[in-house]
Design a protein around this motif. Structure first.
Motif, PDB file in Angstrom:
ATOM      1  N   ALA A 125       1.055  -1.079   0.120  1.00 43.84           N
ATOM      2  CA  ALA A 125      -0.157  -0.114   0.199  1.00 43.84           C
ATOM      3  C   ALA A 125       0.675   0.795   0.050  1.00 43.84           C
ATOM      4  O   ALA A 125       0.677   1.786  -0.486  1.00 43.84           O
ATOM      5  CB  ALA A 125      -0.532  -0.046   1.431  1.00 43.84           C
ATOM      6  N   THR A 126       1.859   1.461   0.357  1.00 45.89           N
ATOM      7  CA  THR A 126       2.795   2.564   0.034  1.00 45.89           C
ATOM      8  C   THR A 126       3.495   2.399  -0.878  1.00 45.89           C
ATOM      9  O   THR A 126       3.979   3.860  -1.090  1.00 45.89           O
ATOM     10  CB  THR A 126       3.875   2.301   2.032  1.00 45.89           C
ATOM     11  N   GLY A 127       4.086   1.427  -1.341  1.00 42.90           N
ATOM     12  CA  GLY A 127       4.245   1.745  -2.339  1.00 42.90           C
ATOM     13  C   GLY A 127       3.954   1.598  -3.821  1.00 42.90           C
ATOM     14  O   GLY A 127       3.799   2.540  -4.406  1.00 42.90           O
ATOM     15  N   ILE A 169       6.051   5.595 -17.333  1.00 45.69           N
ATOM     16  CA  ILE A 169       5.739   3.807 -17.767  1.00 45.69           C
ATOM     17  C   ILE A 169       6.242   2.877 -16.437  1.00 45.69           C
ATOM     18  O   ILE A 169       5.618   1.881 -15.960  1.00 45.69           O
ATOM     19  CB  ILE A 169       6.204   3.122 -19.771  1.00 45.69           C
ATOM     20  N   THR A 170       7.301   3.665 -16.844  1.00 45.94           N
ATOM     21  CA  THR A 170       7.830   2.691 -14.930  1.00 45.94           C
ATOM     22  C   THR A 170       7.042   2.696 -14.084  1.00 45.94           C
ATOM     23  O   THR A 170       6.815   1.300 -13.111  1.00 45.94           O
ATOM     24  CB  THR A 170       9.533   3.368 -14.190  1.00 45.94           C
ATOM     25  N   ALA A 171       6.638   4.067 -13.335  1.00 47.03           N
ATOM     26  CA  ALA A 171       5.840   4.328 -12.388  1.00 47.03           C
ATOM     27  C   ALA A 171       4.514   3.399 -11.847  1.00 47.03           C
ATOM     28  O   ALA A 171       3.794   3.088 -11.459  1.00 47.03           O
ATOM     29  CB  ALA A 171       5.454   5.994 -12.077  1.00 47.03           C
ATOM     30  N   GLN A 172       3.862   3.360 -13.807  1.00 49.22           N
ATOM     31  CA  GLN A 172       2.518   2.666 -13.772  1.00 49.22           C
ATOM     32  C   GLN A 172       3.071   1.289 -13.153  1.00 49.22           C
ATOM     33  O   GLN A 172       1.998   0.420 -12.837  1.00 49.22           O
ATOM     34  CB  GLN A 172       2.379   2.564 -15.546  1.00 49.22           C
ATOM     35  N   ARG A 173       4.440   0.932 -13.659  1.00 50.83           N
ATOM     36  CA  ARG A 173       4.398  -0.938 -13.851  1.00 50.83           C
ATOM     37  C   ARG A 173       4.676  -1.165 -12.369  1.00 50.83           C
ATOM     38  O   ARG A 173       4.409  -2.047 -11.945  1.00 50.83           O
ATOM     39  CB  ARG A 173       5.880  -0.878 -14.841  1.00 50.83           C
ATOM     40  N   ALA A 174       5.584  -0.379 -11.976  1.00 56.43           N
ATOM     41  CA  ALA A 174       5.265  -0.587 -10.045  1.00 56.43           C
ATOM     42  C   ALA A 174       4.720  -0.024  -9.363  1.00 56.43           C
ATOM     43  O   ALA A 174       4.228  -0.808  -8.220  1.00 56.43           O
ATOM     44  CB  ALA A 174       5.953   1.035 -10.255  1.00 56.43           C
ATOM     45  N   GLU A 201       1.404  -0.874 -10.657  1.00 57.66           N
ATOM     46  CA  GLU A 201       0.831  -2.402 -11.086  1.00 57.66           C
ATOM     47  C   GLU A 201       0.855  -3.415 -10.108  1.00 57.66           C
ATOM     48  O   GLU A 201       0.413  -4.135  -9.486  1.00 57.66           O
ATOM     49  CB  GLU A 201       1.098  -2.840 -12.718  1.00 57.66           C
ATOM     50  N   MET A 202       2.668  -3.438  -9.572  1.00 62.56           N
ATOM     51  CA  MET A 202       3.138  -4.828  -9.405  1.00 62.56           C
ATOM     52  C   MET A 202       2.566  -4.982  -7.947  1.00 62.56           C
ATOM     53  O   MET A 202       2.553  -5.404  -6.895  1.00 62.56           O
ATOM     54  CB  MET A 202       4.669  -4.537  -9.725  1.00 62.56           C
ATOM     55  N   ASN A 203       2.955  -3.449  -6.854  1.00 58.82           N
ATOM     56  CA  ASN A 203       2.348  -3.667  -5.982  1.00 58.82           C
ATOM     57  C   ASN A 203       0.981  -3.197  -5.960  1.00 58.82           C
ATOM     58  O   ASN A 203       0.987  -4.277  -4.689  1.00 58.82           O
ATOM     59  CB  ASN A 203       2.727  -1.801  -5.151  1.00 58.82           C
ATOM     60  N   ILE A 251      -0.865  -6.699  -3.293  1.00 59.29           N
ATOM     61  CA  ILE A 251      -1.649  -6.961  -2.334  1.00 59.29           C
ATOM     62  C   ILE A 251      -2.839  -8.223  -3.137  1.00 59.29           C
ATOM     63  O   ILE A 251      -3.398  -8.739  -2.079  1.00 59.29           O
ATOM     64  CB  ILE A 251      -2.214  -5.581  -2.311  1.00 59.29           C
ATOM     65  N   THR A 252      -2.616  -8.275  -4.323  1.00 62.33           N
ATOM     66  CA  THR A 252      -3.793  -9.368  -4.831  1.00 62.33           C
ATOM     67  C   THR A 252      -3.557 -10.422  -4.195  1.00 62.33           C
ATOM     68  O   THR A 252      -3.797 -11.960  -4.017  1.00 62.33           O
ATOM     69  CB  THR A 252      -4.303  -9.273  -5.490  1.00 62.33           C
ATOM     70  N   ALA A 253      -1.915 -11.008  -4.207  1.00 65.99           N
ATOM     71  CA  ALA A 253      -1.447 -12.247  -3.990  1.00 65.99           C
ATOM     72  C   ALA A 253      -0.981 -12.555  -2.459  1.00 65.99           C
ATOM     73  O   ALA A 253      -1.840 -13.583  -2.138  1.00 65.99           O
ATOM     74  CB  ALA A 253       0.166 -11.942  -4.394  1.00 65.99           C
ATOM     75  N   SER A 254      -1.424 -11.180  -1.602  1.00 68.76           N
ATOM     76  CA  SER A 254      -1.417 -11.634  -0.496  1.00 68.76           C
ATOM     77  C   SER A 254      -2.456 -11.833   0.363  1.00 68.76           C
ATOM     78  O   SER A 254      -3.008 -12.851   0.993  1.00 68.76           O
ATOM     79  CB  SER A 254      -1.265 -10.331   0.337  1.00 68.76           C
ATOM     80  N   ASP A 255      -4.695 -11.384  -0.465  1.00 66.16           N
ATOM     81  CA  ASP A 255      -5.080 -11.124   0.152  1.00 66.16           C
ATOM     82  C   ASP A 255      -5.704 -12.789  -0.761  1.00 66.16           C
ATOM     83  O   ASP A 255      -5.695 -13.526   0.493  1.00 66.16           O
ATOM     84  CB  ASP A 255      -5.740 -10.807  -1.276  1.00 66.16           C
ATOM     85  N   GLU A 256      -5.630 -13.144  -1.289  1.00 70.07           N
ATOM     86  CA  GLU A 256      -5.096 -15.115  -2.052  1.00 70.07           C
ATOM     87  C   GLU A 256      -4.616 -15.947  -0.560  1.00 70.07           C
ATOM     88  O   GLU A 256      -4.965 -16.649  -0.400  1.00 70.07           O
ATOM     89  CB  GLU A 256      -4.861 -15.350  -3.022  1.00 70.07           C
ATOM     90  N   MET A 257      -3.087 -15.398  -0.412  1.00 69.99           N
ATOM     91  CA  MET A 257      -2.193 -16.041   0.428  1.00 69.99           C
ATOM     92  C   MET A 257      -3.983 -16.553   2.025  1.00 69.99           C
ATOM     93  O   MET A 257      -3.489 -17.624   2.521  1.00 69.99           O
ATOM     94  CB  MET A 257      -1.162 -15.930   0.767  1.00 69.99           C
ATOM     95  N   MET A 258      -4.058 -15.062   2.366  1.00 70.00           N
ATOM     96  CA  MET A 258      -4.677 -14.695   3.606  1.00 70.00           C
ATOM     97  C   MET A 258      -5.975 -15.205   3.586  1.00 70.00           C
ATOM     98  O   MET A 258      -6.867 -16.663   4.490  1.00 70.00           O
ATOM     99  CB  MET A 258      -5.001 -13.459   3.586  1.00 70.00           C
TER     100      MET A 258
END
Length: 261
Positions: free
Chosen positions: A8-10, A234-239, A241-243, A247-254
């Motif tokens: 979220a900070t990212g 473009i770099t900021a947009q990709r960063a 999206e990766m952040n 969050i999506t991956a962490s939510d799936e793990m939880m």
């Protein structure tokens, strides 16, 4: 799960980064505009195993430890003070600064502001003013009968008066420099104010030691580089999206953990 708040900070950091880039792109045609860059810093670390602590009674030392970072924060948004290109306008009252320095502008409140935008005009009384009508210090009045105005590289303003063989000197433009130009406070309308971070201004004539020269009939363009801004965007947009994916991956793990039976 720390990864949720870290990502979220990212995302917030990259959102601010995009806002800074968008402001640069929006001001690509603004005279004297200086591009900005967002600078980030890592947050505090959580020590699960502190580096340098004893790992046994015999005095062995933990060489690296275990530290978990807590994300990112905005350190500063600094201004890039490189010289912009000079655009030939042919207007006698357009003046560009080549090198260091700012024009000093007398505000209606009595305070001084500073600008690199030299798109000047004449007031109804013949004074040289900014596009908003603010007086350009030290206050130069051009005679109403003048047929031409000449501004030399060292800031001397001369007016050609019909019937006179030699041009008449009507004033001297000045420049101000600061120890830390990045510390100036932007006010909009191409104006900056002195702050404790910028240091006190030093005033002198153009072309003297430590000051730039003036170019009549030119305007300094923005120093924004379109290619760099698009690449950074473009770099900021990709960063971002990766952040978001973190969050999506962490939510799936939880979710997986909560569904364990």
């Amino acid at each position: 799960m720390q990864s949720l708040s870290i990502a979220a900070t990212g995302m917030m950091a990259q959102q601010l980064n995009v806002e800074v880039i968008s402001n640069n792109i929006a001001n690509m045609s603004t005279s004297g505009f200086k591009a900005q860059r967002a600078e980030f810093q890592d947050l505090l670390y959580q020590n699960l195993r502190r580096v340098g602590t004893n790992s046994s009674d015999s005095g062995t030392i933990v060489p690296s430890g275990v530290q978990i970072g807590l994300g990112v924060k905005t350190g500063s948004v600094y201004r890039i003070m490189t010289q912009g290109d000079l655009n030939n306008t042919g207007n006698k009252l357009d003046v560009a600064i080549q090198g260091r320095g700012y024009f000093r502008v007398q505000m209606p409140s009595g305070t001084d502001a500073y600008t690199r935008a030299g798109n000047f005009s004449l007031s109804p009384t013949g004074q040289i003013v900014t596009s908003d009508g603010y007086t350009v210090a030290p206050g130069i009045t051009v005679p109403p009968t003048a047929s031409d105005i000449t501004i030399s590289n060292d800031g001397q303003v001369q007016a050609t008066i019909p019937g006179q063989t030699a041009p008449q000197i009507v004033g001297q433009l000045e420049l101000s420099t600061f120890p830390n130009e990045g510390g100036l406070d932007p006010q909009g309308n191409n104006l900056f104010l002195e702050t404790s971070a910028s240091g006190a201004p030093t005033t002198g004539n153009p072309a003297s030691i430590g000051f730039g020269t003036l170019q009549q009939g030119f305007l300094e363009t923005s120093n924004v580089n379109a290619v760099t801004e698009i690449s950074d965007l473009i770099t900021a947009q990709r960063a971002y999206e990766m952040n978001a994916k973190v969050i999506t991956a962490s939510d799936e793990m939880m979710s997986t953990t909560s569904n364990l039976k």
